[in-house]
Design a protein around this motif. Structure first.
Motif, PDB file in Angstrom:
ATOM      1  N   LEU A  10      -5.801 -10.887   1.771  1.00  0.00           N
ATOM      2  CA  LEU A  10      -6.073  -9.955   0.677  1.00  0.00           C
ATOM      3  C   LEU A  10      -5.625  -8.540   1.001  1.00  0.00           C
ATOM      4  N   SER A  11      -5.441  -8.255   2.289  1.00  0.00           N
ATOM      5  CA  SER A  11      -5.063  -6.917   2.734  1.00  0.00           C
ATOM      6  C   SER A  11      -3.588  -6.889   3.102  1.00  0.00           C
ATOM      7  N   GLY A  12      -3.026  -5.680   3.154  1.00  0.00           N
ATOM      8  CA  GLY A  12      -1.628  -5.549   3.533  1.00  0.00           C
ATOM      9  C   GLY A  12      -0.729  -5.830   2.343  1.00  0.00           C
ATOM     10  N   ASN A  13      -0.105  -6.980   2.348  1.00  0.00           N
ATOM     11  CA  ASN A  13       0.840  -7.350   1.301  1.00  0.00           C
ATOM     12  C   ASN A  13       0.091  -7.714   0.029  1.00  0.00           C
ATOM     13  N   MET A  14       0.214  -6.869  -0.988  1.00  0.00           N
ATOM     14  CA  MET A  14      -0.531  -7.125  -2.222  1.00  0.00           C
ATOM     15  C   MET A  14       0.064  -8.273  -3.023  1.00  0.00           C
ATOM     16  N   ALA A  16       0.657 -11.210  -1.539  1.00  0.00           N
ATOM     17  CA  ALA A  16      -0.192 -12.294  -1.051  1.00  0.00           C
ATOM     18  C   ALA A  16      -1.567 -12.219  -1.713  1.00  0.00           C
ATOM     19  N   ALA A  17      -2.086 -11.008  -1.838  1.00  0.00           N
ATOM     20  CA  ALA A  17      -3.379 -10.845  -2.508  1.00  0.00           C
ATOM     21  C   ALA A  17      -3.309 -11.313  -3.954  1.00  0.00           C
ATOM     22  N   HIS A 263       4.112  -1.644  -2.215  1.00  0.00           N
ATOM     23  CA  HIS A 263       3.435  -2.848  -2.697  1.00  0.00           C
ATOM     24  C   HIS A 263       2.801  -3.608  -1.538  1.00  0.00           C
ATOM     25  N   SER A 264       2.960  -3.060  -0.349  1.00  0.00           N
ATOM     26  CA  SER A 264       2.348  -3.616   0.845  1.00  0.00           C
ATOM     27  C   SER A 264       1.850  -2.443   1.669  1.00  0.00           C
ATOM     28  N   ARG A 298      -3.764   2.210  -0.425  1.00  0.00           N
ATOM     29  CA  ARG A 298      -4.001   0.825  -0.812  1.00  0.00           C
ATOM     30  C   ARG A 298      -4.456   0.761  -2.267  1.00  0.00           C
ATOM     31  N   LEU A 299      -3.671   0.103  -3.097  1.00  0.00           N
ATOM     32  CA  LEU A 299      -4.033  -0.157  -4.485  1.00  0.00           C
ATOM     33  C   LEU A 299      -4.275  -1.640  -4.652  1.00  0.00           C
ATOM     34  N   ASP A 300      -5.210  -1.992  -5.524  1.00  0.00           N
ATOM     35  CA  ASP A 300      -5.398  -3.422  -5.753  1.00  0.00           C
ATOM     36  C   ASP A 300      -4.322  -3.925  -6.723  1.00  0.00           C
ATOM     37  N   ALA A 301      -4.303  -5.226  -6.923  1.00  0.00           N
ATOM     38  CA  ALA A 301      -3.225  -5.839  -7.707  1.00  0.00           C
ATOM     39  C   ALA A 301      -3.172  -5.285  -9.130  1.00  0.00           C
TER      40      ALA A 301
END
Length: 408
Positions: A10-14, A16-17, A263-264, A298-301
């Motif tokens: 869920l963290s890092g590469n959004m 993948a999240a 985006h990551s 860090r932004l969420d999806a």
């Protein structure tokens, strides 16, 4: 039913999240009793992100995969009297053993030129093999399989998976060449996320401020750089930071606004894997202009997707930034390094909107972006026409996952 997700975080590469969130949302709509566990390679960060939800996050860092989860799964199978002890010491194995379906969401796997990831590609699958669990490789890019080591690994692992969802025609063709008979055509699960609620997506002041700036009159160009593409460019002798800074300044000089966003992203700049934050900072440091909108955090999806949706055109060096832009109907140019980009662009009749990172230069990038801007109305219509079919295709694999769980 019980589902275990392996491969992403869920963290890092959004991106993948986004796959995880789309899976959780889609499975719960189809199976209200679904219990879902994520085996994460960033467990501490992901537990903080998942706080307040009922998504269970367990530790699947690469070292633990190799030293505890894989051996524990094998012992679980071979020595049943030790199962209670293993469940206490390695709860990840107990979660896998109880799973009705294991979902591999590795993104890209068993691909020539990425042999350094083969151990990880195998390690996230073998516990499920040891435990006899049904495994679905959710939509991802696979192949080509022409290099000997990669071909051997793919031949060993992929036929043992219950379902392989090819993320596009190129991946499907590679799987067919390998002789697989367990492959279905699909596309990325993140397409099922749809459009975010603009009110919810702009609750944080920093995002709301960027949103207001992007809504000012004039054309907006969005850019999401990538450390992976940077490495490709620099290995070919280019200067990615200078190239991107020059491209941004070119747009600003023409009276356009530019959104620069990773985006990551990871909070620790010393962590370079899955972290475009330091790269965004390096590019932004070369530019001093009020119409450059930088959101380097860090932004969420949903926040990312909303801001990307404010752009008139988007230049993406990240796969799932491309997915977010296409999902929001934004004409998109991709700078990539694999067939995984083009096979998704093809679904929107946009296969020619891609540049190989190894051949990226200022002139080619500028000309391609100007064509994108000139043709943006027609391109937006093409994307809109394809949107429904792509979303349906992406969601079809969730139906198959539930079906496989019921018939295990």
């Amino acid at each position: 039913m019980k589902y275990v997700i392996v491969g992403p975080a869920l963290s890092g590469n959004m991106g993948a999240a986004s796959m995880v969130l789309a899976t959780v949302d889609g499975l719960r709509r189809r199976d209200p009793e679904a219990r879902i566990t994520l085996l994460s390679y960033y467990p501490t960060e992901d537990r903080a992100v998942a706080r307040g939800t009922d998504l269970e996050v367990l530790d699947a860092r690469p070292v633990r995969l190799g030293t505890a989860i894989n051996p524990g799964a094998l012992v679980w199978r071979l020595v049943p009297p030790l199962r209670r002890w293993i469940a206490r010491v390695v709860p990840e194995v107990a979660a896998l053993a109880a799973a009705d379906v294991v979902l591999d969401q590795g993104g890209i796997a068993f691909s020539d030129g990425r042999e350094k990831f083969l151990v990880f590609n195998l390690a996230i699958l073998t516990p499920g093999f040891f435990l006899g669990r049904p495994i679905v490789k959710c939509a991802q890019a696979l192949g080509p399989f022409r290099r000997r080591l990669n071909r051997i690994a793919a031949r060993v692992a992929l036929p043992r998976v219950d379902l392989v969802v090819a993320r596009g025609e190129a991946t499907k063709a590679f799987c067919d060449e390998l002789g697989l008979d367990n492959t279905e055509l699909g596309t990325d699960l993140a397409f099922t996320l749809g459009r975010p609620d603009p009110v919810a997506a702009t609750r944080r002041p920093r995002v709301a401020e960027a949103d207001v700036r992007l809504m000012s009159p004039g054309l907006v160009v969005g850019i999401a750089p990538s450390v992976v593409v940077r490495d490709q460019v620099e290995s070919a002798g280019g200067d990615f930071v200078a190239l991107m800074a020059d491209e941004i300044e070119r747009h600003l000089a023409r009276g356009r606004r530019v959104l620069l966003v990773p985006h990551s992203f990871r909070d620790d700049p010393a962590k370079v894997h899955n972290n475009d934050g330091p790269l965004v900072a390096a590019i932004a440091a070369r530019i001093d202009h009020p119409d450059l909108v930088v959101v380097n955090e860090r932004l969420d999806a949903d926040e990312l997707r909303h801001l990307i949706g404010r752009c008139d055109v988007f230049v993406s060096c990240r796969f799932h930034a491309m997915v977010s832009a296409l999902s929001m109907g934004v004409p998109t140019l991709v700078v990539g390094w694999s067939h995984k980009y083009v096979e998704v662009l093809e679904r929107f009749d946009q296969a020619d909107r891609s540049i190989d990172a190894r051949h990226l230069d200022a002139r080619g990038l500028g000309e391609a972006t100007e064509r994108l801007i000139t043709d943006r109305a027609r391109i937006a219509d093409q994307i809109a026409t394809a949107q429904h079919g792509v979303t349906e295709l992406a969601g079809r694999q969730l139906d198959r996952i539930v079906q496989i769980g019921h018939t295990r």
